[in-house]
Write a protein that holds these residues in place. Sequence first.
Motif, PDB file in Angstrom:
ATOM      1  N   GLU A   1       0.841  -1.201   0.000  1.00  0.00           N
ATOM      2  CA  GLU A   1       0.000   0.000   0.000  1.00  0.00           C
ATOM      3  C   GLU A   1       0.878   1.253   0.000  1.00  0.00           C
ATOM      4  OE1 GLU A   1      -2.483   0.352   3.463  1.00  0.00           O
ATOM      5  OE2 GLU A   1      -4.179   1.037   2.276  1.00  0.00           O
ATOM      6  N   GLU A   2       1.944   1.215   0.796  1.00  0.00           N
ATOM      7  CA  GLU A   2       2.849   2.372   0.859  1.00  0.00           C
ATOM      8  C   GLU A   2       3.504   2.631  -0.494  1.00  0.00           C
ATOM      9  OE1 GLU A   2       5.630   1.583   4.014  1.00  0.00           O
ATOM     10  OE2 GLU A   2       4.024   1.660   5.490  1.00  0.00           O
ATOM     11  N   VAL A   3       3.898   1.532  -1.174  1.00  0.00           N
ATOM     12  CA  VAL A   3       4.563   1.687  -2.477  1.00  0.00           C
ATOM     13  C   VAL A   3       3.630   2.404  -3.461  1.00  0.00           C
ATOM     14  CG1 VAL A   3       5.456   0.414  -4.487  1.00  0.00           C
ATOM     15  CG2 VAL A   3       6.105  -0.306  -2.186  1.00  0.00           C
TER      16      VAL A   3
ATOM     17  N   ARG B   1       2.895 -13.567  -1.429  1.00  0.00           N
ATOM     18  CA  ARG B   1       3.791 -13.508  -2.589  1.00  0.00           C
ATOM     19  C   ARG B   1       3.069 -14.007  -3.836  1.00  0.00           C
ATOM     20  NH1 ARG B   1       9.654 -15.496  -2.323  1.00  0.00           N
ATOM     21  NH2 ARG B   1      10.009 -13.292  -2.499  1.00  0.00           N
ATOM     22  N   ARG B   2       2.354 -15.134  -3.688  1.00  0.00           N
ATOM     23  CA  ARG B   2       1.705 -15.760  -4.846  1.00  0.00           C
ATOM     24  C   ARG B   2       0.534 -14.910  -5.366  1.00  0.00           C
ATOM     25  NH1 ARG B   2      -0.805 -20.733  -2.810  1.00  0.00           N
ATOM     26  NH2 ARG B   2      -2.430 -19.254  -2.283  1.00  0.00           N
ATOM     27  N   ASP B   3      -0.260 -14.364  -4.449  1.00  0.00           N
ATOM     28  CA  ASP B   3      -1.513 -13.712  -4.864  1.00  0.00           C
ATOM     29  C   ASP B   3      -1.399 -12.200  -5.038  1.00  0.00           C
ATOM     30  OD1 ASP B   3      -2.533 -16.230  -4.604  1.00  0.00           O
ATOM     31  OD2 ASP B   3      -3.376 -15.901  -2.617  1.00  0.00           O
ATOM     32  N   VAL B   4      -0.412 -11.578  -4.390  1.00  0.00           N
ATOM     33  CA  VAL B   4      -0.341 -10.117  -4.477  1.00  0.00           C
ATOM     34  C   VAL B   4       0.996  -9.629  -5.049  1.00  0.00           C
ATOM     35  CG1 VAL B   4      -0.496  -7.950  -3.175  1.00  0.00           C
ATOM     36  CG2 VAL B   4      -1.939  -9.873  -2.528  1.00  0.00           C
TER      37      VAL B   4
ATOM     38  N   SER C   1      -6.445  -0.695  -7.493  1.00  0.00           N
ATOM     39  CA  SER C   1      -7.687  -0.837  -6.722  1.00  0.00           C
ATOM     40  C   SER C   1      -7.953  -2.289  -6.332  1.00  0.00           C
ATOM     41  CB  SER C   1      -8.879  -0.205  -7.436  1.00  0.00           C
ATOM     42  OG  SER C   1      -9.040  -0.790  -8.684  1.00  0.00           O
ATOM     43  N   SER C   2      -7.523  -3.260  -7.161  1.00  0.00           N
ATOM     44  CA  SER C   2      -7.756  -4.653  -6.732  1.00  0.00           C
ATOM     45  C   SER C   2      -6.856  -4.978  -5.545  1.00  0.00           C
ATOM     46  CB  SER C   2      -7.588  -5.650  -7.879  1.00  0.00           C
ATOM     47  OG  SER C   2      -6.251  -5.752  -8.238  1.00  0.00           O
ATOM     48  N   ASN C   3      -5.665  -4.390  -5.497  1.00  0.00           N
ATOM     49  CA  ASN C   3      -4.822  -4.565  -4.304  1.00  0.00           C
ATOM     50  C   ASN C   3      -5.496  -3.928  -3.091  1.00  0.00           C
ATOM     51  OD1 ASN C   3      -2.848  -5.999  -5.553  1.00  0.00           O
ATOM     52  ND2 ASN C   3      -1.399  -4.314  -5.748  1.00  0.00           N
ATOM     53  N   ALA C   4      -6.125  -2.762  -3.307  1.00  0.00           N
ATOM     54  CA  ALA C   4      -6.788  -2.081  -2.183  1.00  0.00           C
ATOM     55  C   ALA C   4      -7.934  -2.932  -1.642  1.00  0.00           C
ATOM     56  CB  ALA C   4      -7.310  -0.717  -2.636  1.00  0.00           C
ATOM     57  N   VAL C   5      -8.645  -3.639  -2.547  1.00  0.00           N
ATOM     58  CA  VAL C   5      -9.743  -4.523  -2.101  1.00  0.00           C
ATOM     59  C   VAL C   5      -9.174  -5.660  -1.244  1.00  0.00           C
ATOM     60  CG1 VAL C   5     -11.488  -6.179  -2.909  1.00  0.00           C
ATOM     61  CG2 VAL C   5     -11.276  -3.965  -4.023  1.00  0.00           C
ATOM     62  N   VAL C   6      -8.071  -6.248  -1.721  1.00  0.00           N
ATOM     63  CA  VAL C   6      -7.437  -7.348  -0.965  1.00  0.00           C
ATOM     64  C   VAL C   6      -6.990  -6.834   0.410  1.00  0.00           C
ATOM     65  CG1 VAL C   6      -5.449  -8.923  -0.924  1.00  0.00           C
ATOM     66  CG2 VAL C   6      -6.684  -8.560  -3.040  1.00  0.00           C
TER      67      VAL C   6
ATOM     68  N   LYS D   1     -10.105  -6.244   2.666  1.00  0.00           N
ATOM     69  CA  LYS D   1     -10.729  -7.514   3.062  1.00  0.00           C
ATOM     70  C   LYS D   1      -9.869  -8.198   4.134  1.00  0.00           C
ATOM     71  CE  LYS D   1     -13.745 -10.713   2.728  1.00  0.00           C
ATOM     72  NZ  LYS D   1     -15.037 -10.449   3.313  1.00  0.00           N
ATOM     73  N   ASN D   2      -8.560  -8.201   3.895  1.00  0.00           N
ATOM     74  CA  ASN D   2      -7.671  -8.854   4.867  1.00  0.00           C
ATOM     75  C   ASN D   2      -7.700  -8.130   6.209  1.00  0.00           C
ATOM     76  OD1 ASN D   2      -5.535 -11.027   5.172  1.00  0.00           O
ATOM     77  ND2 ASN D   2      -4.469  -9.212   5.918  1.00  0.00           N
ATOM     78  N   ARG D   3      -7.809  -6.801   6.151  1.00  0.00           N
ATOM     79  CA  ARG D   3      -7.843  -6.028   7.413  1.00  0.00           C
ATOM     80  C   ARG D   3      -9.098  -6.383   8.211  1.00  0.00           C
ATOM     81  NH1 ARG D   3      -5.441  -0.606   6.169  1.00  0.00           N
ATOM     82  NH2 ARG D   3      -3.672  -2.012   5.935  1.00  0.00           N
ATOM     83  N   GLN D   4     -10.200  -6.536   7.477  1.00  0.00           N
ATOM     84  CA  GLN D   4     -11.456  -6.925   8.131  1.00  0.00           C
ATOM     85  C   GLN D   4     -11.309  -8.309   8.780  1.00  0.00           C
ATOM     86  OE1 GLN D   4     -14.684  -6.838   5.291  1.00  0.00           O
ATOM     87  NE2 GLN D   4     -15.314  -4.856   6.053  1.00  0.00           N
ATOM     88  N   LEU D   5     -10.720  -9.239   8.024  1.00  0.00           N
ATOM     89  CA  LEU D   5     -10.546 -10.593   8.552  1.00  0.00           C
ATOM     90  C   LEU D   5      -9.624 -10.582   9.766  1.00  0.00           C
ATOM     91  CD1 LEU D   5     -10.151 -12.551   5.196  1.00  0.00           C
ATOM     92  CD2 LEU D   5     -11.971 -12.866   6.859  1.00  0.00           C
TER      93      LEU D   5
END
Lengths: 464, 149
Positions: free
Chosen positions: A100-102, A283-286, A393-398, A401-405
């Motif tokens: 996110e920072e990048v 690493r694999r998904d993001v 934006s798809s990274n932002a969704v991930v 979602k992860n933050r919620q989890l």
Amino acid sequence: MGIGGASIMDIGRKGMMASRAGVSTASHNISNVNTEGASRQRADIQASNATPAGRYVFGSGSEVGTVRRINDEYLTRNIHAENRKSGNYEEKDFQLMRVEEVFNESIAQGMSSSVSRLFNDFRKLSLEPENNALRQTLKESAQAIVQEFRGTYGNLKKLSDGVDARLEGYIKEVNSLAGQVASLNKQIQEMEVRSGAPNDLLDKRELILGKLSEMSGATYQLGDNGQYIVSLGGYNLVYTDRVNTVSMARSGEGVRIMMESNPQPDITDRVNGGKLGGLVEYRRDVLDPTMNKLNLIAHTLVREVNFVHRQGFGLDGKTARDFFSSDGTVENAASSIDLSDDVRKDGIAIAAALEKGSAGDNRLALMLANLENEKFMDSSTKTIGDFYNSMVSSNAVVIGKNRQLKEHQDIVNSQLKEMRESISGISMDEETMNLVKFQHSLDASAKVIKVADEIFETVLGLRR
Amino acid sequence: MVTHIKELIIVLNDLRKLYGHIYFILREEQVALQSVDSEQLSQIVARKNRVLSAIVVSDGRRQALLERIAEQVNGPINLSRVIEAAPADLAKFLRRLQKSLIRLVSEVRHINTVNDMVVEHSLENIKRMRMLSSAASGSLSYSPKGKIR
């Protein structure tokens, strides 16, 4: 034997010993109140065997049966299972924050606006194709894009190297914890044979199993002999007092996690929980897809701008020159992109005209500016800018979602720990009643939460 | 129209306060869930119901005001269009209010989703624990089809 003085003394002695065991267990509990993983113990005091004496049977007092750990097996296993998830979400959250920072465009100028600026500068050049100052500005914009690609890719590469280093550290930790479980398996079995249940060692093993679950996502089951068998990625990590260590290997596919058994299976894609699994999934998904997409954007930009640019003529009348340079491969495009030598040396090499020697010809500059709206990406459905924005934006969704989890998991973990702490082991009925009460409160809460969500959604219409 | 816009500002401000209120209630709900506090949770549900009712009333007023403004601007209306049509000083105020409300509502929705996940997860967990404890007490029985009763 009658119920004589000696027997009365004996009953008294047994009673005192039982009571001393109770006090000693209570002291143990108090002194371990802050010990991580220590469970409360209880001395089970039971009636001694009665003594028959003629027509009568005399009681012979009380004695300590066993010292039991008051620990709910289900809750402990549940906490460990939740640890696997929380380790996973926590690790991903930590790593995703760095991605996110990048891409946080509010910090730097940002790739998206740099790409727009470049095409806008081609458009400005089309208004005054012979203006050298505009050519200089265009060169600076192109140089800014080069820096954005290289900088962003360099930062992602640093993240990737950081993941490798972290994987290495976690693997060491997993091996160390696995070794401790194996050693405790052995000690516990020996002590059980000699002197009964070694409660403190059982607590210690439970604590380490919890850490191992959180670290690696390993699962475990109790073997026939009371020793735990720990599995990682479907293979035995610990079997009784033996350990199969885990190692890291570098291959063409990047870093792989191997189980050091015979044969050596590659368990990278089978590790799916804990911090280790979190790193592998991140690493694999993001990370890898993001680096690949960035390379693809750089490669497409270089290819398409060069293709058009080579058709045109610079102010010096020369043609067939590239605007950008790169090593030509997709996988190195973002790190090797640069201005072509001709353009870097002199802005007059920038082609704006479609025909040689026609002063004021701006057709090529317009063609270059129009590339901004061409759908080159994602099976001709997205422009370069759209593709970049959809990647961010798809990274932002991930990330969201992860933050919620993660937040949800943190609460669930605290709740389970609280439940385990509250086990008294004295009244099952009371504990069941408390559970029922909590269930009713949760049912009521669940209904209100659903209604609330609908209400909040209506108010979100404010956005429009 | 200016009167309606001023009324709308008051209503939006009320909504902002109510959302601020519910934000803290939802945080308290998380603490109650963490600490398995049934009584606290029941009290929170009651408080939440009261604030939600107030939100529904205020939101109804917001929508009614928007409809009245829509009659004057001819055409469908939303807050962004009201901002465009409002005098500069009110528009500035409305824009700030819109931004702050959207941020607050998004945050509230986020916490509410997290709490929803926790409640669902906890209910599943408790059902399993109750089933296990009734199995331990020997009262578990099976129907002829094998379903646990």
